[in-house]
Scaffold this motif. Sequence first.
Motif, PDB file in Angstrom:
ATOM      1  N   PRO A   1       0.834  -1.200   0.000  1.00  0.00           N
ATOM      2  CA  PRO A   1       0.000   0.000   0.000  1.00  0.00           C
ATOM      3  C   PRO A   1       0.864   1.244   0.000  1.00  0.00           C
ATOM      4  O   PRO A   1       2.031   1.216   0.404  1.00  0.00           O
ATOM      5  CB  PRO A   1      -0.793  -0.129   1.302  1.00  0.00           C
ATOM      6  CG  PRO A   1       0.103  -0.915   2.199  1.00  0.00           C
ATOM      7  CD  PRO A   1       0.827  -1.884   1.296  1.00  0.00           C
ATOM      8  N   SER A   2       0.302   2.330  -0.440  1.00  0.00           N
ATOM      9  CA  SER A   2       1.047   3.583  -0.486  1.00  0.00           C
ATOM     10  C   SER A   2       0.145   4.718  -0.029  1.00  0.00           C
ATOM     11  O   SER A   2      -1.079   4.584   0.008  1.00  0.00           O
ATOM     12  CB  SER A   2       1.571   3.860  -1.901  1.00  0.00           C
ATOM     13  OG  SER A   2       0.486   3.944  -2.814  1.00  0.00           O
ATOM     14  N   ILE A   3       0.759   5.819   0.316  1.00  0.00           N
ATOM     15  CA  ILE A   3       0.045   7.016   0.723  1.00  0.00           C
ATOM     16  C   ILE A   3       0.144   8.034  -0.408  1.00  0.00           C
ATOM     17  O   ILE A   3       1.248   8.357  -0.860  1.00  0.00           O
ATOM     18  CB  ILE A   3       0.640   7.611   2.013  1.00  0.00           C
ATOM     19  CG1 ILE A   3       0.588   6.596   3.151  1.00  0.00           C
ATOM     20  CG2 ILE A   3      -0.075   8.892   2.391  1.00  0.00           C
ATOM     21  CD1 ILE A   3      -0.792   6.237   3.618  1.00  0.00           C
ATOM     22  N   PRO A   4      -0.978   8.537  -0.901  1.00  0.00           N
ATOM     23  CA  PRO A   4      -0.894   9.547  -1.970  1.00  0.00           C
ATOM     24  C   PRO A   4      -0.229  10.826  -1.473  1.00  0.00           C
ATOM     25  O   PRO A   4      -0.264  11.145  -0.277  1.00  0.00           O
ATOM     26  CB  PRO A   4      -2.354   9.787  -2.351  1.00  0.00           C
ATOM     27  CG  PRO A   4      -3.144   9.357  -1.161  1.00  0.00           C
ATOM     28  CD  PRO A   4      -2.373   8.247  -0.524  1.00  0.00           C
ATOM     29  N   LYS A   5       0.383  11.540  -2.390  1.00  0.00           N
ATOM     30  CA  LYS A   5       1.064  12.789  -2.045  1.00  0.00           C
ATOM     31  C   LYS A   5       0.105  13.767  -1.385  1.00  0.00           C
ATOM     32  O   LYS A   5       0.451  14.465  -0.428  1.00  0.00           O
ATOM     33  CB  LYS A   5       1.673  13.395  -3.308  1.00  0.00           C
ATOM     34  CG  LYS A   5       2.394  14.708  -3.088  1.00  0.00           C
ATOM     35  CD  LYS A   5       2.947  15.245  -4.411  1.00  0.00           C
ATOM     36  CE  LYS A   5       3.627  16.600  -4.221  1.00  0.00           C
ATOM     37  NZ  LYS A   5       4.135  17.130  -5.518  1.00  0.00           N
ATOM     38  N   ASP A   6      -1.094  13.861  -1.903  1.00  0.00           N
ATOM     39  CA  ASP A   6      -2.142  14.697  -1.316  1.00  0.00           C
ATOM     40  C   ASP A   6      -3.477  14.175  -1.817  1.00  0.00           C
ATOM     41  O   ASP A   6      -3.537  13.231  -2.620  1.00  0.00           O
ATOM     42  CB  ASP A   6      -1.959  16.175  -1.668  1.00  0.00           C
ATOM     43  CG  ASP A   6      -1.815  16.416  -3.159  1.00  0.00           C
ATOM     44  OD1 ASP A   6      -2.530  15.742  -3.942  1.00  0.00           O
ATOM     45  OD2 ASP A   6      -0.993  17.262  -3.560  1.00  0.00           O
ATOM     46  N   CYS A   7      -4.570  14.781  -1.358  1.00  0.00           N
ATOM     47  CA  CYS A   7      -5.903  14.298  -1.719  1.00  0.00           C
ATOM     48  C   CYS A   7      -6.157  14.377  -3.219  1.00  0.00           C
ATOM     49  O   CYS A   7      -6.886  13.552  -3.778  1.00  0.00           O
ATOM     50  CB  CYS A   7      -6.965  15.090  -0.963  1.00  0.00           C
ATOM     51  SG  CYS A   7      -6.975  14.811   0.824  1.00  0.00           S
ATOM     52  N   ARG A   8      -5.572  15.344  -3.873  1.00  0.00           N
ATOM     53  CA  ARG A   8      -5.790  15.498  -5.308  1.00  0.00           C
ATOM     54  C   ARG A   8      -5.176  14.345  -6.096  1.00  0.00           C
ATOM     55  O   ARG A   8      -5.600  14.063  -7.217  1.00  0.00           O
ATOM     56  CB  ARG A   8      -5.212  16.831  -5.794  1.00  0.00           C
ATOM     57  CG  ARG A   8      -5.980  18.039  -5.292  1.00  0.00           C
ATOM     58  CD  ARG A   8      -5.266  19.340  -5.594  1.00  0.00           C
ATOM     59  NE  ARG A   8      -6.044  20.503  -5.151  1.00  0.00           N
ATOM     60  CZ  ARG A   8      -6.103  20.904  -3.891  1.00  0.00           C
ATOM     61  NH1 ARG A   8      -5.418  20.255  -2.968  1.00  0.00           N
ATOM     62  NH2 ARG A   8      -6.845  21.948  -3.558  1.00  0.00           N
ATOM     63  N   ASN A   9      -4.177  13.684  -5.509  1.00  0.00           N
ATOM     64  CA  ASN A   9      -3.508  12.577  -6.187  1.00  0.00           C
ATOM     65  C   ASN A   9      -3.956  11.217  -5.662  1.00  0.00           C
ATOM     66  O   ASN A   9      -3.322  10.206  -5.947  1.00  0.00           O
ATOM     67  CB  ASN A   9      -1.989  12.708  -6.024  1.00  0.00           C
ATOM     68  CG  ASN A   9      -1.420  13.872  -6.808  1.00  0.00           C
ATOM     69  OD1 ASN A   9      -1.366  13.838  -8.030  1.00  0.00           O
ATOM     70  ND2 ASN A   9      -1.022  14.922  -6.106  1.00  0.00           N
ATOM     71  N   CYS A  10      -5.037  11.183  -4.907  1.00  0.00           N
ATOM     72  CA  CYS A  10      -5.563   9.928  -4.372  1.00  0.00           C
ATOM     73  C   CYS A  10      -6.374   9.219  -5.458  1.00  0.00           C
ATOM     74  O   CYS A  10      -7.383   9.754  -5.941  1.00  0.00           O
ATOM     75  CB  CYS A  10      -6.433  10.188  -3.145  1.00  0.00           C
ATOM     76  SG  CYS A  10      -7.147   8.700  -2.429  1.00  0.00           S
ATOM     77  N   ALA A  11      -5.949   8.024  -5.838  1.00  0.00           N
ATOM     78  CA  ALA A  11      -6.576   7.310  -6.949  1.00  0.00           C
ATOM     79  C   ALA A  11      -7.998   6.862  -6.635  1.00  0.00           C
ATOM     80  O   ALA A  11      -8.786   6.615  -7.547  1.00  0.00           O
ATOM     81  CB  ALA A  11      -5.726   6.101  -7.336  1.00  0.00           C
ATOM     82  N   ILE A  12      -8.334   6.736  -5.354  1.00  0.00           N
ATOM     83  CA  ILE A  12      -9.662   6.231  -5.001  1.00  0.00           C
ATOM     84  C   ILE A  12     -10.532   7.306  -4.355  1.00  0.00           C
ATOM     85  O   ILE A  12     -11.544   6.994  -3.731  1.00  0.00           O
ATOM     86  CB  ILE A  12      -9.551   5.015  -4.069  1.00  0.00           C
ATOM     87  CG1 ILE A  12      -8.968   5.420  -2.714  1.00  0.00           C
ATOM     88  CG2 ILE A  12      -8.735   3.903  -4.701  1.00  0.00           C
ATOM     89  CD1 ILE A  12      -9.238   4.399  -1.634  1.00  0.00           C
ATOM     90  N   ARG A  13     -10.177   8.552  -4.503  1.00  0.00           N
ATOM     91  CA  ARG A  13     -10.873   9.625  -3.795  1.00  0.00           C
ATOM     92  C   ARG A  13     -12.375   9.589  -4.025  1.00  0.00           C
ATOM     93  O   ARG A  13     -13.160   9.788  -3.094  1.00  0.00           O
ATOM     94  CB  ARG A  13     -10.305  10.988  -4.221  1.00  0.00           C
ATOM     95  CG  ARG A  13     -10.996  12.159  -3.538  1.00  0.00           C
ATOM     96  CD  ARG A  13     -10.244  13.452  -3.787  1.00  0.00           C
ATOM     97  NE  ARG A  13     -10.207  13.824  -5.193  1.00  0.00           N
ATOM     98  CZ  ARG A  13     -11.174  14.501  -5.810  1.00  0.00           C
ATOM     99  NH1 ARG A  13     -12.264  14.839  -5.152  1.00  0.00           N
ATOM    100  NH2 ARG A  13     -11.056  14.822  -7.079  1.00  0.00           N
TER     101      ARG A  13
END
Length: 250
Positions: free
Chosen positions: A9-21
Amino acid sequence: MWKSHNEPPSIPKDCRNCAIREATLCGALRHDQLEILEEFKSCDRILPAHSHLYRTGERLNEIYNLLGGWVALYRILESGRRQVLQIELPGAFLGYQPKLDDPMLHSAECITDVSVCVFPRKAFPELLERHPVLGLKMIGMMSQDVVRTHDHLTNVGGRSGMERVAHFLLQIYLRLRHRQHAMGSDTLALPLTQEMIGDALGLTPVHINRILRQLRERRLVVLHNKTLQVLDLEGLRRMAEMPQFDRAEL
């Protein structure tokens, strides 16, 4: 793209880059509003497989947005047996219950390595009051959980062992296929042991093993090496008595 269970698993850089937002609570906010949750959340965290987000009886200071990995919600009965209540996939919102000061009524175990973003628990109702669109999104997510819980209760209480297993596997398959946008694929990762499937369905691992063999012999599904292959989707649907696929894709 959704990660399979064997990818770290990984943590997105920020919410805008979250693949499952869009599948999470954050999907309620416009792109230019995402700083609301970025400023509100406490941190991001990665937990290893077989660890716990929380256990029954704990008083939490946190609630969790599941970004990656699989989590099992369960209770331990007085006899020592485990009842798996739900298998949670990325996008789930975990640790929230009506009385936030009360101890947790169930445990949450990481089936795989898991990544979460963490929110302060006691301040969360105030966030919902300030941004009602988040509350509406939560109502929708909880409504989906209710439908899935009703399906699970009906499955365990009203179907034969083979029908239970067929329904459970079909529901997981459709949820994964819906989330992964892999509509043409009949093989998906399934990091569940036969013991865990049995704990969800009230069946022993020996019984689960026998049923899986029968389903394979009937050319319906193959569960092997933590992958699920559906050989006959329509035949599995008939066995599971599931008339509407869209309900299972919640």
